[in-house]
Design a protein around this motif. Structure first.
Motif, PDB file in Angstrom:
ATOM      1  N   UNK A 283      -7.002 -26.600  -3.680  1.00 27.13           N
ATOM      2  CA  UNK A 283      -5.622 -26.181  -3.419  1.00 27.13           C
ATOM      3  C   UNK A 283      -4.661 -27.335  -3.669  1.00 27.13           C
ATOM      4  N   UNK A 284      -4.972 -28.476  -3.122  1.00 27.18           N
ATOM      5  CA  UNK A 284      -4.072 -29.619  -3.262  1.00 27.18           C
ATOM      6  C   UNK A 284      -4.004 -30.113  -4.698  1.00 27.18           C
ATOM      7  N   UNK A 285      -5.127 -30.048  -5.420  1.00 20.77           N
ATOM      8  CA  UNK A 285      -5.122 -30.451  -6.828  1.00 20.77           C
ATOM      9  C   UNK A 285      -4.239 -29.525  -7.667  1.00 20.77           C
ATOM     10  N   UNK A 286      -4.074 -28.284  -7.198  1.00 19.49           N
ATOM     11  CA  UNK A 286      -3.235 -27.322  -7.918  1.00 19.49           C
ATOM     12  C   UNK A 286      -1.796 -27.317  -7.420  1.00 19.49           C
ATOM     13  N   UNK A 287      -1.480 -28.236  -6.515  1.00 18.74           N
ATOM     14  CA  UNK A 287      -0.129 -28.303  -5.981  1.00 18.74           C
ATOM     15  C   UNK A 287       0.181 -27.254  -4.931  1.00 18.74           C
ATOM     16  N   UNK A 288      -0.861 -26.689  -4.329  1.00 16.10           N
ATOM     17  CA  UNK A 288      -0.679 -25.675  -3.301  1.00 16.10           C
ATOM     18  C   UNK A 288      -0.842 -26.301  -1.916  1.00 16.10           C
ATOM     19  N   UNK A 289      -0.245 -25.670  -0.929  1.00 12.89           N
ATOM     20  CA  UNK A 289      -0.358 -26.130   0.448  1.00 12.89           C
ATOM     21  C   UNK A 289      -1.386 -25.262   1.162  1.00 12.89           C
ATOM     22  N   UNK A 290      -2.570 -25.802   1.517  1.00  7.50           N
ATOM     23  CA  UNK A 290      -3.589 -24.975   2.181  1.00  7.50           C
ATOM     24  C   UNK A 290      -3.154 -24.459   3.544  1.00  7.50           C
ATOM     25  N   UNK A 291      -2.138 -25.079   4.135  1.00  6.27           N
ATOM     26  CA  UNK A 291      -1.625 -24.595   5.414  1.00  6.27           C
ATOM     27  C   UNK A 291      -0.705 -23.396   5.261  1.00  6.27           C
ATOM     28  N   UNK A 292      -0.262 -23.135   4.034  1.00  6.95           N
ATOM     29  CA  UNK A 292       0.652 -22.017   3.775  1.00  6.95           C
ATOM     30  C   UNK A 292       0.138 -21.200   2.601  1.00  6.95           C
ATOM     31  N   UNK A 293      -0.987 -20.511   2.787  1.00  7.80           N
ATOM     32  CA  UNK A 293      -1.560 -19.728   1.693  1.00  7.80           C
ATOM     33  C   UNK A 293      -0.662 -18.556   1.312  1.00  7.80           C
ATOM     34  N   UNK A 294      -0.686 -18.226   0.061  1.00  7.82           N
ATOM     35  CA  UNK A 294       0.182 -17.165  -0.452  1.00  7.82           C
ATOM     36  C   UNK A 294      -0.210 -15.799   0.105  1.00  7.82           C
TER      37      UNK A 294
END
Length: 306
Positions: A283-294
């Motif tokens: 998630x972090x490598x893709x620029x996503x926030x694992x604490x705020x999943x879509x």
């Protein structure tokens, strides 16, 4: 370790599994008795934990056990007890089943929050508040609920052959937290998780974690079904990760098509910790926030309460 809340909660799992083991006697009123025919219900992650427990309990000779998504519960079947797994204690489908069964069959629940409706709807509740979590993506509550259920089977001499005590699983989880994630796995474009027996539920959960936290392409299957179609997506840059014993010849088949194989080296529950860590890292490598999943919330509560 990632600074995310999800990663911080993942890191607490060895300690909270040991707390589940220590506090087991306080929770047994909510758990199935030996010989009972039991249905275990849940939604999402809890449904996958229910599947793992059902396989463990039946294989250990503790009693016939089915697992259902709460929305698919077969009200026409007879059970001696129904056990609900619900982190929030507010999931609409779980509450609807308990409400419908009230007074007709003994019910139990495992939850994280004692101030929720499940406390009034189940006949007995095991509250694992020490394993509650703030994250939307479930990690430590789910594994702790399964650790509690596994410890109960252990206490009743009903662990299947080859399944280790929970204390050993916690030790392996410490190793899973310290072990570096392999570059081939971190960079994979696709992961297929495989399980055998009770570990199939863990494989399903690992796939869900990757989809929830990282939006990744993952699938999960019983290990023996892998040859019946799913192997067609395996190749360079793709991973097959097994949580249970590998069927004869499967490792060679994965390697023959250019895939990367992750074979089990730790307790399966500790292997799930590795998969949780992978989900956060991807998630972090893709620029996503694992604490705020879509597109996700911490609990699914339907507007009509059904």
């Amino acid at each position: 370790m990632s600074p995310s809340r999800t990663a911080a909660e993942i890191a607490t799992q060895p300690a909270v599994w040991r707390e589940a083991l220590r506090t087991l006697p306080a929770h047994t009123a909510a758990l199935p008795r030996r010989g009972e025919r039991v249905a275990v219900i849940g939604c999402g992650t809890s449904w996958f934990m229910a599947q793992a427990y059902a396989d463990l309990r039946e294989a250990g000779g503790h009693g016939e056990t089915d697992a259902f998504a709460a929305s698919r519960f077969p009200f026409g079947r007879r059970y001696d007890r129904v056990l609900a797994l619900t982190r929030s204690g507010t999931t609409s489908e779980v509450l609807a089943v308990l409400r419908t069964l009230s007074g007709t069959v003994p019910t139990g629940a495992v939850t994280a929050d004692p101030a929720t409706p499940v406390m009034d709807l189940a006949d007995a509740v095991a509250v694992l508040d020490f394993a509650d979590e703030e994250s939307v993506v479930q990690t430590r509550f789910a594994t702790t609920a399964l650790a509690l259920l596994r410890a109960h089977l252990e206490a009743e001499d009903a662990l299947p052959e080859g399944v280790a005590p929970v204390s050993r699983a916690a030790d392996d989880a410490e190793l899973a937290l310290a072990r570096p994630l392999e570059a081939e796995v971190l960079g994979a474009g696709q992961v297929t998780f495989l399980g055998t027996g009770w570990t199939h539920g863990l494989a399903l959960e690992a796939g869900l974690k990757m989809r929830e936290a990282a939006g990744a392409w993952t699938e999960a299957y019983p290990a023996m079904e892998y040859r019946h179609g799913p192997i067609s997506i395996t190749g360079p840059g793709r991973v097959a990760w097994s949580f249970g014993p590998l069927p004869d010849g499967l490792a060679e088949e994965v390697r023959a098509v250019g895939g990367t194989l992750v074979a089990p080296g730790l307790d399966p529950l500790a292997e799930l910790v590795l998969a949780q860590r992978l989900a956060v890292a991807v998630a972090e490598a893709r620029g996503l926030d694992p604490d705020r999943p879509r597109n996700l919330t911490r609990s699914v509560v339907l507007a009509d309460g059904a």
